[in-house]
Design a protein around this motif. Structure first.
Motif, PDB file in Angstrom:
ATOM      1  N   TYR A  36       0.893  -1.423  -0.187  1.00 50.03           N
ATOM      2  CA  TYR A  36       0.204  -0.090   0.013  1.00 50.03           C
ATOM      3  C   TYR A  36       0.878   1.117   0.019  1.00 50.03           C
ATOM      4  CZ  TYR A  36      -3.157   3.762   1.696  1.00 50.03           C
ATOM      5  OH  TYR A  36      -3.702   4.789   2.079  1.00 50.03           O
ATOM      6  N   ARG A  37       1.776   1.226   0.989  1.00 48.11           N
ATOM      7  CA  ARG A  37       2.771   2.476   0.916  1.00 48.11           C
ATOM      8  C   ARG A  37       3.640   2.668  -0.359  1.00 48.11           C
ATOM      9  NH1 ARG A  37       4.258   4.317   6.419  1.00 48.11           N
ATOM     10  NH2 ARG A  37       2.920   3.040   7.973  1.00 48.11           N
ATOM     11  N   ASN A  38       3.907   1.561  -0.762  1.00 45.45           N
ATOM     12  CA  ASN A  38       4.881   1.651  -2.097  1.00 45.45           C
ATOM     13  C   ASN A  38       3.686   2.272  -3.164  1.00 45.45           C
ATOM     14  OD1 ASN A  38       7.043   0.933  -0.962  1.00 45.45           O
ATOM     15  ND2 ASN A  38       6.767  -1.347  -1.378  1.00 45.45           N
ATOM     16  N   LEU A  39       2.672   1.445  -3.247  1.00 48.64           N
ATOM     17  CA  LEU A  39       1.641   2.092  -4.244  1.00 48.64           C
ATOM     18  C   LEU A  39       1.246   3.525  -4.260  1.00 48.64           C
ATOM     19  CD1 LEU A  39      -0.294   1.181  -6.679  1.00 48.64           C
ATOM     20  CD2 LEU A  39      -1.989   0.597  -4.893  1.00 48.64           C
ATOM     21  N   VAL A  40       0.955   4.229  -3.041  1.00 53.56           N
ATOM     22  CA  VAL A  40       0.565   5.490  -3.036  1.00 53.56           C
ATOM     23  C   VAL A  40       1.524   6.266  -3.219  1.00 53.56           C
ATOM     24  CG1 VAL A  40      -1.503   4.930  -1.341  1.00 53.56           C
ATOM     25  CG2 VAL A  40       0.822   5.471  -0.491  1.00 53.56           C
ATOM     26  N   GLU A  41       3.024   6.081  -3.045  1.00 53.12           N
ATOM     27  CA  GLU A  41       3.991   6.756  -3.364  1.00 53.12           C
ATOM     28  C   GLU A  41       3.882   7.097  -4.838  1.00 53.12           C
ATOM     29  OE1 GLU A  41       5.902   8.637  -1.572  1.00 53.12           O
ATOM     30  OE2 GLU A  41       5.177   7.985   0.374  1.00 53.12           O
ATOM     31  N   PHE A  42       3.575   6.195  -5.702  1.00 51.93           N
ATOM     32  CA  PHE A  42       3.433   6.480  -7.330  1.00 51.93           C
ATOM     33  C   PHE A  42       2.597   6.962  -7.510  1.00 51.93           C
ATOM     34  CE2 PHE A  42       6.724   3.083  -6.758  1.00 51.93           C
ATOM     35  CZ  PHE A  42       7.601   3.690  -7.504  1.00 51.93           C
ATOM     36  N   ILE A  43       1.043   7.418  -6.757  1.00 48.18           N
ATOM     37  CA  ILE A  43      -0.001   7.954  -7.295  1.00 48.18           C
ATOM     38  C   ILE A  43       0.084   9.609  -7.092  1.00 48.18           C
ATOM     39  CG2 ILE A  43      -2.507   8.426  -6.412  1.00 48.18           C
ATOM     40  CD1 ILE A  43      -2.530   5.699  -5.469  1.00 48.18           C
ATOM     41  N   PRO A  44      -0.045  10.378  -8.074  1.00 42.36           N
ATOM     42  CA  PRO A  44       0.416  11.620  -8.153  1.00 42.36           C
ATOM     43  C   PRO A  44      -0.453  12.306  -7.390  1.00 42.36           C
ATOM     44  CG  PRO A  44      -1.033  11.096 -10.094  1.00 42.36           C
ATOM     45  CD  PRO A  44      -0.592   9.670  -9.382  1.00 42.36           C
ATOM     46  N   ASP A  45      -1.714  11.946  -6.757  1.00 42.48           N
ATOM     47  CA  ASP A  45      -2.426  12.538  -5.892  1.00 42.48           C
ATOM     48  C   ASP A  45      -2.013  12.450  -4.465  1.00 42.48           C
ATOM     49  OD1 ASP A  45      -4.190  13.385  -7.784  1.00 42.48           O
ATOM     50  OD2 ASP A  45      -5.284  11.320  -7.886  1.00 42.48           O
ATOM     51  N   ALA A  46      -2.490  13.542  -3.866  1.00 49.87           N
ATOM     52  CA  ALA A  46      -2.037  13.346  -2.279  1.00 49.87           C
ATOM     53  C   ALA A  46      -2.999  12.389  -1.599  1.00 49.87           C
ATOM     54  CB  ALA A  46      -2.275  14.827  -1.686  1.00 49.87           C
ATOM     55  N   ILE A  47      -2.411  11.626  -0.517  1.00 48.23           N
ATOM     56  CA  ILE A  47      -2.889  10.546   0.055  1.00 48.23           C
ATOM     57  C   ILE A  47      -2.688  10.863   1.699  1.00 48.23           C
ATOM     58  CG2 ILE A  47      -3.319   8.163   0.638  1.00 48.23           C
ATOM     59  CD1 ILE A  47      -4.206   8.650  -2.077  1.00 48.23           C
ATOM     60  N   PHE A  48      -3.733  10.958   2.581  1.00 53.97           N
ATOM     61  CA  PHE A  48      -3.511  11.099   3.959  1.00 53.97           C
ATOM     62  C   PHE A  48      -4.175   9.902   4.476  1.00 53.97           C
ATOM     63  CE2 PHE A  48      -3.266  15.356   2.069  1.00 53.97           C
ATOM     64  CZ  PHE A  48      -1.993  15.817   2.853  1.00 53.97           C
ATOM     65  N   VAL A  49      -3.701   9.512   5.484  1.00 52.90           N
ATOM     66  CA  VAL A  49      -4.612   8.262   6.429  1.00 52.90           C
ATOM     67  C   VAL A  49      -4.852   8.733   7.827  1.00 52.90           C
ATOM     68  CG1 VAL A  49      -4.468   5.979   7.215  1.00 52.90           C
ATOM     69  CG2 VAL A  49      -3.488   6.332   5.144  1.00 52.90           C
ATOM     70  N   GLU A  50      -5.952   8.997   8.188  1.00 54.48           N
ATOM     71  CA  GLU A  50      -6.352   9.842   9.441  1.00 54.48           C
ATOM     72  C   GLU A  50      -6.752   8.834  10.269  1.00 54.48           C
ATOM     73  OE1 GLU A  50      -7.570  14.132   9.858  1.00 54.48           O
ATOM     74  OE2 GLU A  50      -9.365  12.855   9.945  1.00 54.48           O
ATOM     75  N   SER A  51      -6.244   8.537  11.615  1.00 57.40           N
ATOM     76  CA  SER A  51      -6.820   7.600  12.710  1.00 57.40           C
ATOM     77  C   SER A  51      -6.965   8.531  13.872  1.00 57.40           C
ATOM     78  CB  SER A  51      -5.619   6.784  12.973  1.00 57.40           C
ATOM     79  OG  SER A  51      -5.983   6.042  13.887  1.00 57.40           O
ATOM     80  N   ASN A  52      -8.359   8.455  14.407  1.00 55.18           N
ATOM     81  CA  ASN A  52      -8.829   8.999  15.384  1.00 55.18           C
ATOM     82  C   ASN A  52      -8.527  10.795  15.236  1.00 55.18           C
ATOM     83  OD1 ASN A  52      -9.477   6.633  16.979  1.00 55.18           O
ATOM     84  ND2 ASN A  52      -7.236   6.376  17.555  1.00 55.18           N
ATOM     85  N   GLY A  53      -8.884  10.987  14.147  1.00 56.07           N
ATOM     86  CA  GLY A  53      -9.015  12.448  13.738  1.00 56.07           C
ATOM     87  C   GLY A  53      -7.543  13.112  13.710  1.00 56.07           C
ATOM     88  N   LYS A  54      -6.417  12.255  13.582  1.00 56.37           N
ATOM     89  CA  LYS A  54      -4.946  12.649  13.173  1.00 56.37           C
ATOM     90  C   LYS A  54      -4.238  11.739  12.109  1.00 56.37           C
ATOM     91  CE  LYS A  54      -5.102  15.230  16.983  1.00 56.37           C
ATOM     92  NZ  LYS A  54      -5.225  16.758  17.153  1.00 56.37           N
ATOM     93  N   ILE A  55      -3.465  12.651  11.316  1.00 54.21           N
ATOM     94  CA  ILE A  55      -2.948  12.066  10.244  1.00 54.21           C
ATOM     95  C   ILE A  55      -1.835  11.111  10.740  1.00 54.21           C
ATOM     96  CG2 ILE A  55      -1.321  12.580   8.266  1.00 54.21           C
ATOM     97  CD1 ILE A  55      -2.572  15.331   8.244  1.00 54.21           C
ATOM     98  N   ALA A  56      -2.019   9.701  10.358  1.00 54.88           N
ATOM     99  CA  ALA A  56      -0.888   8.647  10.508  1.00 54.88           C
ATOM    100  C   ALA A  56      -0.148   8.246   9.522  1.00 54.88           C
ATOM    101  CB  ALA A  56      -1.752   7.312  10.953  1.00 54.88           C
ATOM    102  N   PHE A  57      -0.469   8.628   8.171  1.00 55.56           N
ATOM    103  CA  PHE A  57       0.500   8.511   7.276  1.00 55.56           C
ATOM    104  C   PHE A  57      -0.111   9.507   6.090  1.00 55.56           C
ATOM    105  CE2 PHE A  57       0.662   6.777   2.873  1.00 55.56           C
ATOM    106  CZ  PHE A  57       1.816   6.617   2.769  1.00 55.56           C
ATOM    107  N   VAL A  58       1.167  10.046   5.273  1.00 51.72           N
ATOM    108  CA  VAL A  58       0.949  10.644   4.272  1.00 51.72           C
ATOM    109  C   VAL A  58       1.934  10.401   3.166  1.00 51.72           C
ATOM    110  CG1 VAL A  58       2.558  12.581   5.480  1.00 51.72           C
ATOM    111  CG2 VAL A  58       0.968  13.383   3.253  1.00 51.72           C
ATOM    112  N   ASN A  59       1.475  10.351   1.832  1.00 48.56           N
ATOM    113  CA  ASN A  59       2.802  10.078   0.765  1.00 48.56           C
ATOM    114  C   ASN A  59       3.220  11.486   0.393  1.00 48.56           C
ATOM    115  OD1 ASN A  59       0.576  11.318  -0.736  1.00 48.56           O
ATOM    116  ND2 ASN A  59       0.637   9.988  -2.155  1.00 48.56           N
ATOM    117  N   SER A  60       4.263  11.137  -0.142  1.00 44.13           N
ATOM    118  CA  SER A  60       4.993  12.637  -0.793  1.00 44.13           C
ATOM    119  C   SER A  60       4.265  13.352  -1.753  1.00 44.13           C
ATOM    120  CB  SER A  60       6.427  11.785  -1.909  1.00 44.13           C
ATOM    121  OG  SER A  60       6.936  10.981  -1.292  1.00 44.13           O
ATOM    122  N   PRO A  61       3.261  13.167  -2.475  1.00 46.39           N
ATOM    123  CA  PRO A  61       2.622  14.241  -3.144  1.00 46.39           C
ATOM    124  C   PRO A  61       1.732  14.821  -1.927  1.00 46.39           C
ATOM    125  CG  PRO A  61       2.358  12.281  -4.401  1.00 46.39           C
ATOM    126  CD  PRO A  61       3.193  11.962  -3.072  1.00 46.39           C
TER     127      PRO A  61
END
Length: 416
Positions: free
Chosen positions: A137-162
Motif C-alpha cells: 500500500y505504501r509503495n503504491l500510494v507513493e506512485f500515485i500523483p494525488d495526495a493521500i492522507f490516512v487519518e486515525s482518530n482525527g489525526k494524520i497517521a500516514f501521508v505520501n510524498s505528493p
C-alpha cells in the motif's frame, strides 16, 4: 501428614500441567544442557530429551550459534529472568518456526532455569502478510500523483510524498499528528464535517479550498473512504489539486459574461442585470437610468493611429467609467466604442444627473497612450425608468435614441 498429602496433590497437578499443556516446557541445567522436556516440546520441535545428552548447546537454535545460549546462561546464573520475546527455532526435521519464548531463572538444585516455548508461526505469518500488504500500500500510494492522507482518530497517521508537497510541508513529520481538516478553509466546520461523512458513505467528491503552509490557497477535490491500515479502521483521504481547472472554469465563466478587452460585462450579462434591477425598482419604488455612450470620432482615431492605440483607448475609457460610477452600477461594452451603464436604485433624477455630469467632465481630460496625447470626447444618451419605459428593451432603445441626438453636437449628454 496433612502437609505430605498436600504435596502429593500439588505434585499431581504439576504433572498434569507438564504433560497436557500446549506450550513446550523444559528445564535447563548449569552446564546449559536440557535436563527434562514435556511432551509438547517434542510435539512442537520434534526433539526429545535423548537428543540433548551429549551437547551442551541447543541444537534447535536456528543459526546454530552458541552465543545466544551462553548469554542466556549468564543471565540465569545472575538470577535474571528473560521475559516474552519472539525468536526463531529449528525443528528436528529442519523446519524453522517462529517461537514466543520466555525463561525463568530458578537456581535450585540441578535446575538453573525453566524455559517455555509457544509456536508463534501462524501469528507471525499473518503479521508478515499484513506488513507485506501495508508495504505494498505504501509503495503504491507513493506512485500515485494525488495526495493521500490516512487519518486515525482525527489525526494524520500516514501521508505520501505528493501529500507533503500539496500542503507545502518540508517533511512528513510536519504533517503527522495533525488533522487534515485543519488545512481546509471554511467558515462552517459543522457543515464541512457533514459533507465529509457524506463523502465517506457515497464516495462522491467535494470541492473545498485548502490553505498551504506557505499561505497560498488552492482548490482541492476531496474523496474519503474507510479502510484498514496497520490493523486499524481508519479514513483514507485523497486530495487532488484542481486549482488550474478551477481557474480555467472561472475564466470561461468570466468570458461568457465579460468583454475580454476591457473586462466590462457584455450585453448578455447586462440584459439579465437590467431585468432584475427593474423588478427590484418596482418593488422599492426606485428609479433607474440607462446610459448609452460612445467615443466621438473613434473610427478616425482607430484608422489613423492604429488598432493597438484604439484598444488602449478603449481600455482607458473603460477605466474612467469604473472610476466615476458607483459600486452597485453595471458597466457593459456592447461592441466597438459603444457602452451601456445601468444606474441602480436611484431615488430621483437628480442623482442620475450628478453621475452623468461627473462622467462628462472626466471625458474632457485627454488620454495619454504611447506618449501621445489624444483628445477623445464622448456623447451620452440617457433614458429613465419608469419615466421613459418599464421594459429593458425600450429603455435601451430610448437611451440609444437620446445618444443619436447627442451625437448631432458631440461631447454632450442628452436625456430622452
Amino acid at each position: 501428614m496433612k502437609f505430605n498429602s498436600q504435596s502429593v496433590v500439588e505434585s499431581n497437578v504439576l504433572e498434569l500441567v507438564w504433560n497436557n499443556t500446549n506450550e513446550a516446557i523444559f528445564t535447563i541445567g548449569y552446564d546449559g544442557r536440557i535436563l527434562t522436556a514435556n511432551p509438547s516440546f517434542t510435539a512442537i520441535l520434534g526433539w526429545e530429551e535423548t537428543d540433548f545428552r551429549e551437547d551442551s548447546c541447543f541444537p534447535f537454535f536456528a543459526d546454530n550459534s552458541p552465543e545466544e545460549h551462553q548469554k542466556q546462561l549468564t543471565q540465569f546464573k545472575r538470577g535474571h529472568d528473560i521475559p516474552y520475546y519472539v525468536t526463531r527455532r529449528k525443528r528436528k526435521d529442519g523446519i524453522v518456526l517462529d517461537i514466543l519464548a520466555s525463561y525463568r531463572a530458578i537456581n535450585n538444585g540441578e535446575v538453573l532455569a525453566v524455559g517455555m516455548y509457544k509456536d508463534f508461526s501462524e501469528h507471525m505469518n499473518i503479521q508478515r502478510r499484513l506488513q507485506a500488504s501495508e508495504d505494498c500500500y505504501r509503495n503504491l500510494v507513493e506512485f500515485i500523483p494525488d495526495a493521500i492522507f490516512v487519518e486515525s482518530n482525527g489525526k494524520i497517521a500516514f501521508v505520501n510524498s505528493p501529500g507533503i508537497s500539496l500542503v507545502g510541508a518540508k517533511s512528513a513529520q510536519e504533517v503527522i499528528g495533525q488533522s487534515v481538516w485543519q488545512f481546509i478553509r471554511t467558515d462552517d466546520k459543522i457543515t464541512l464535517k457533514a459533507k465529509i461523512q457524506q463523502v465517506i458513505s457515497t464516495k462522491e467528491p467535494i470541492i473545498e479550498r485548502l490553505l498551504r503552509f506557505d499561505g497560498e490557497t488552492i482548490w482541492v477535490e476531496i474523496i474519503a473512504m474507510a479502510i484498514v491500515f496497520e490493523g486499524e479502521s481508519v479514513i483514507q483521504i485523497l486530495l487532488r489539486d484542481i486549482t488550474s481547472k478551477k481557474n480555467y472554469d472561472a475564466q470561461l465563466e468570466f468570458l461568457a459574461f465579460h468583454d475580454p478587452l476591457t473586462g466590462l460585462t457584455n450585453r448578455r450579462y447586462f440584459t439579465t442585470q437590467i431585468n432584475q434591477a427593474i423588478e427590484n425598482a418596482e418593488k422599492k419604488n426606485h428609479m433607474l437610468a440607462v446610459m448609452y455612450i460612445d467615443i466621438d470620432k473613434f473610427k478616425r482615431i482607430n484608422d489613423s493611429l492604429g488598432h493597438d492605440v484604439g484598444d488602449q483607448l478603449l481600455k482607458q475609457f473603460a477605466n474612467r467609467l469604473k472610476e466615476h460610477v458607483r459600486e452597485e452600477d453595471v458597466l457593459c461594452r456592447i461592441g466597438g466604442d459603444e457602452f451601456l451603464i445601468l444606474l441602480n436604485g436611484l431615488k430621483d433624477k437628480k442623482k442620475a444627473l450628478e453621475i452623468v455630469s461627473r462622467l462628462h467632465k472626466a471625458f474632457q481630460v485627454p488620454y495619454l497612450i504611447d506618449n501621445q496625447r489624444i483628445v477623445a470626447t464622448s456623447s451620452i444618451g440617457i433614458a429613465m425608468f419608469p419615466e421613459n419605459g418599464i421594459d429593458s428593451k425600450i429603455l435601451i432603445s430610448r437611451s440609444d435614441a437620446a445618444l443619436y441626438l447627442a451625437k448631432e453636437q458631440r461631447n454632450v449628454f442628452q436625456f430622452y
